[in-house]
Design a protein around this motif. Structure first.
Motif, PDB file in Angstrom:
ATOM      1  N   VAL A 106      29.934  38.554  41.478  1.00 39.58           N
ATOM      2  CA  VAL A 106      31.332  38.255  40.962  1.00 39.58           C
ATOM      3  C   VAL A 106      31.662  40.154  41.295  1.00 39.58           C
ATOM      4  O   VAL A 106      31.540  40.800  41.258  1.00 39.58           O
ATOM      5  CB  VAL A 106      30.901  38.540  39.301  1.00 39.58           C
ATOM      6  CG1 VAL A 106      32.230  38.789  38.648  1.00 39.58           C
ATOM      7  CG2 VAL A 106      30.800  36.792  39.169  1.00 39.58           C
ATOM      8  N   LEU A 107      33.034  39.988  41.966  1.00 41.65           N
ATOM      9  CA  LEU A 107      34.321  40.815  41.792  1.00 41.65           C
ATOM     10  C   LEU A 107      35.643  40.726  41.565  1.00 41.65           C
ATOM     11  O   LEU A 107      35.782  39.679  40.873  1.00 41.65           O
ATOM     12  CB  LEU A 107      34.294  41.613  43.138  1.00 41.65           C
ATOM     13  CG  LEU A 107      32.762  41.800  44.276  1.00 41.65           C
ATOM     14  CD1 LEU A 107      32.828  41.797  45.614  1.00 41.65           C
ATOM     15  CD2 LEU A 107      31.554  42.333  43.744  1.00 41.65           C
ATOM     16  N   SER A 108      36.365  41.447  42.029  1.00 42.41           N
ATOM     17  CA  SER A 108      37.608  41.109  41.269  1.00 42.41           C
ATOM     18  C   SER A 108      39.002  41.546  42.390  1.00 42.41           C
ATOM     19  O   SER A 108      38.351  42.680  43.401  1.00 42.41           O
ATOM     20  CB  SER A 108      38.065  42.521  39.942  1.00 42.41           C
ATOM     21  OG  SER A 108      38.599  43.093  39.934  1.00 42.41           O
ATOM     22  N   GLU A 109      39.769  41.532  42.967  1.00 38.73           N
ATOM     23  CA  GLU A 109      40.940  41.469  43.335  1.00 38.73           C
ATOM     24  C   GLU A 109      41.494  43.022  43.038  1.00 38.73           C
ATOM     25  O   GLU A 109      42.257  43.764  43.682  1.00 38.73           O
ATOM     26  CB  GLU A 109      42.078  40.405  43.709  1.00 38.73           C
ATOM     27  CG  GLU A 109      41.918  39.036  43.517  1.00 38.73           C
ATOM     28  CD  GLU A 109      42.918  38.185  43.589  1.00 38.73           C
ATOM     29  OE1 GLU A 109      44.150  38.325  44.137  1.00 38.73           O
ATOM     30  OE2 GLU A 109      42.988  37.484  42.371  1.00 38.73           O
ATOM     31  N   SER A 110      41.386  43.798  41.996  1.00 35.49           N
ATOM     32  CA  SER A 110      41.394  44.906  41.567  1.00 35.49           C
ATOM     33  C   SER A 110      40.639  46.000  41.847  1.00 35.49           C
ATOM     34  O   SER A 110      40.590  47.215  41.367  1.00 35.49           O
ATOM     35  CB  SER A 110      41.895  45.102  40.240  1.00 35.49           C
ATOM     36  OG  SER A 110      41.008  44.253  39.115  1.00 35.49           O
ATOM     37  N   PRO A 168      39.106  36.451  37.570  1.00 34.15           N
ATOM     38  CA  PRO A 168      40.707  35.765  38.039  1.00 34.15           C
ATOM     39  C   PRO A 168      41.839  36.619  36.964  1.00 34.15           C
ATOM     40  O   PRO A 168      40.409  36.819  36.170  1.00 34.15           O
ATOM     41  CB  PRO A 168      41.014  34.001  37.313  1.00 34.15           C
ATOM     42  CG  PRO A 168      39.622  33.535  36.974  1.00 34.15           C
ATOM     43  CD  PRO A 168      38.588  34.717  37.534  1.00 34.15           C
ATOM     44  N   LEU A 169      42.677  37.531  37.765  1.00 35.97           N
ATOM     45  CA  LEU A 169      43.208  38.436  36.658  1.00 35.97           C
ATOM     46  C   LEU A 169      43.542  37.450  35.952  1.00 35.97           C
ATOM     47  O   LEU A 169      44.481  36.736  36.584  1.00 35.97           O
ATOM     48  CB  LEU A 169      43.693  39.403  37.689  1.00 35.97           C
ATOM     49  CG  LEU A 169      42.926  40.131  38.706  1.00 35.97           C
ATOM     50  CD1 LEU A 169      44.110  40.642  39.178  1.00 35.97           C
ATOM     51  CD2 LEU A 169      42.613  40.795  38.005  1.00 35.97           C
ATOM     52  N   ASN A 170      44.866  37.996  34.737  1.00 34.93           N
ATOM     53  CA  ASN A 170      45.593  37.486  33.823  1.00 34.93           C
ATOM     54  C   ASN A 170      46.769  37.458  33.980  1.00 34.93           C
ATOM     55  O   ASN A 170      47.133  38.731  34.787  1.00 34.93           O
ATOM     56  CB  ASN A 170      45.090  38.043  32.362  1.00 34.93           C
ATOM     57  CG  ASN A 170      44.868  39.116  31.940  1.00 34.93           C
ATOM     58  OD1 ASN A 170      46.147  40.373  32.396  1.00 34.93           O
ATOM     59  ND2 ASN A 170      45.291  39.447  30.939  1.00 34.93           N
TER      60      ASN A 170
END
Lengths: 142, 407
Positions: B115-119, B143-145
């Motif tokens: 699990v990673l994030s777009e940021s 997902p980012l809010n």
């Protein structure tokens, strides 16, 4: 060529940035493409040249670019169109000399003289040369 | 709290000018200036204490070994880990690569999830991209809010029994939001996953508690916390370090080796420190940690949040587009309407202000922000309110960007 004032050079850059003449993808076949991506700017450009019988018959570009790279690439297109490949390569060479504050022949680079102060903002040299280097890459074996 | 002017007098870089104007350095999220004590510590190694670590039988080597040990203890104290959980690396990127390969290639397989994030910064994405390609493990993006934050709720939605690794920045380098590492660690552990925290933008700015937060891995760079370039740390729980194999091997990391191809590594952390360490960097890192401790991490945190609030207030009602009004850090990400971010950064350079423009090594976030690029001003404890006033004046003065070339 007549000496340009700072105001004239400013308006050359702004005109070519806000209304570039050659910022579009080619509408016909026969163009060679070179992609340039800047590592210190987000400039991301495709440069297209059409060379027929040893002559640059058209040049255009598209992509995302800052004021300096957009305007300088647009002027590069103006400068190389109609020149033989050797003349175009010579003009590109003279432009690079100017950018790096070396002696250069102003007669062959026309409005590109507007970028004579680029070295004041050294971090933008890459932007001012990105389109020119792309064209040079396309022309180098021609 | 602390005297910013007095602190600044310890940084020789502030005597520099840029474009003939006083230098206003607002790019500390990229790298930080060094106080004289850090420069002296590095010079001291080269001037008075040069020798290799781990292998000398003479007095000089003893001094080096002692300082390496003391630095490891200083790092452990600074982040509240055990001394043998501290591995010296070349920096945050190096730490994340070493861990991703060491852990990933040994433990991940097809259908496992990372699990990673777009940021995330490229340094916390690309090593996992590689590992995912090599193992068949799948990358899942939390997902980012709507604000661009990673919330505990959204973590809960993506972490499941297939999740093996969650790797996130404690503070994002573009948006400057902080995540709730303690709660995320608990969620990860309830599914048997490990939680890797990229601390590049957090360790320099507020108190880190590796033990209390119960995170599995923490990485950071020295140069973003007033230390030298080329030194950083990989902190990992003792049992985790013991169960993974070194990526780099060579001198200084093994007890013995014998024919045809057998090697017995040292215990962690030494088994991850092949070759000559960046000893000068280690001397400098120790000085940097002591310097930050002397100011106090809580003071640094409080001051930076104050600066962020200050700049947001100053820009209120202006036409500047701010992407992270509620950031929990000294990071301001913005654009000036009608101006290409690089052009704005060049204009600010002309005014003597150093900011960053572009994608800030996060090539996924522009999709979320729906812009090609942004400008980023980032503050540290040595930033003054006067510098922020000057930044705001320059942003709002409506000057022609070509002034940078023709004035």
């Amino acid at each position: 060529m007549p000496t340009l004032t700072n105001e004239m050079m400013r308006s050359i850059i702004m005109d070519h940035y806000s209304s570039p003449l050659h910022k579009h993808v080619p509408s016909e076949e026969g163009y060679e493409k070179w992609h340039m991506h800047s590592d210190n700017c987000i400039d991301d450009l495709n440069i297209y040249l059409k060379v027929e019988n040893g002559k640059v018959v058209d040049a255009c570009f598209d992509g995302v670019a800052c004021t300096i790279s957009t305007a300088s690439t647009d002027i590069m297109c103006e400068v190389v169109i109609g020149k033989t490949t050797d003349e175009a390569k010579f003009a590109i060479e003279q432009y690079n000399h100017m950018i790096h504050e070396e002696p250069f022949d102003a007669d062959v680079i026309d409005e590109a003289i507007a970028f004579i102060n680029t070295s004041k903002q050294a971090a933008r040299i890459r932007c001012a040369t990105i389109g020119w280097n792309a064209a040079d890459n396309i022309l180098k074996d021609k | 709290m602390f005297d910013v002017k007095e602190i600044r007098s310890q940084f020789p870089m502030f005597k520099q000018k840029m474009q003939g104007k006083p230098l206003v350095f607002l790019d500390s999220a990229s790298t930080t200036f060094k106080p004289q004590c850090v420069i002296d510590a590095i010079t001291n190694y080269y001037t008075n204490a040069t020798s290799n670590s781990h292998r000398g039988d003479y007095d000089l080597a003893y001094v080096v070994d002692k300082t390496v040990r003391e630095t490891r203890q200083a790092v452990a104290r600074f982040v509240n880990s055990k001394e043998n959980e501290v591995v010296f690396t070349n920096g945050d990127t190096s730490s994340l690569n070493i861990f991703a390969y060491a852990y990933g290639l040994k433990n991940l397989k097809e259908n496992d999830e990372i699990v990673l994030s777009e940021s995330e910064h490229a340094s916390n994405l690309l090593p996992w991209f590689q590992v995912s390609k090599m193992t068949g493990a799948k990358i899942v993006y939390v997902p980012l809010n709507e604000e661009g934050r990673i919330t505990v709720d959204n973590i809960q939605k993506v972490v499941n029994k297939n999740t093996k690794v969650v790797s996130l920045a404690h503070v994002g380098n573009v948006m400057g939001y902080r995540i709730d590492v303690e709660k995320i660690a608990a969620i990860c552990h309830s599914f048997g996953a490990i939680f890797v925290v990229d601390g590049a933008q957090s360790v320099p700015h507020f108190k880190t508690d590796f033990k209390k937060w119960d995170i599995d891995v923490l990485t950071f760079s020295g140069h973003k916390m007033c230390g030298p370039t080329g030194i950083g740390c990989l902190i990992a729980k003792e049992e985790l370090l013991n169960n993974i194999d070194p990526v780099f091997v060579g001198g200084g990391m093994n007890e013995t080796f014998f024919k045809p191809n057998n090697m017995i590594p040292f215990d962690a952390p030494s088994k991850f420190e092949a070759g000559t360490l960046n000893v000068a960097g280690i001397f400098g890192l120790k000085a940097a940690i002591e310097f930050l401790e002397s100011i106090g991490m809580d003071n640094i945190e409080q001051y930076e949040l104050e600066l962020h609030e200050y700049v947001i207030k100053k820009l209120e009602g202006s036409n500047i587009v701010i992407y992270n009004k509620t950031a929990d850090s000294g990071i301001l990400t913005f654009n000036v309407p009608g101006r290409f971010p690089q052009d704005e950064a060049t204009y600010l350079n002309y005014k003597g202000i150093a900011v960053r423009s572009g994608l800030h090594c996060d090539k996924l976030l522009p999709d979320f922000l729906k812009v090609n690029a942004t400008c980023r001003a980032s503050f540290y404890f040595y930033t003054t309110k006067e510098e922020i006033d000057y930044l705001v004046d320059c942003l709002l003065d409506g000057g022609d960007i070509l002034d940078a070339y023709f004035n």
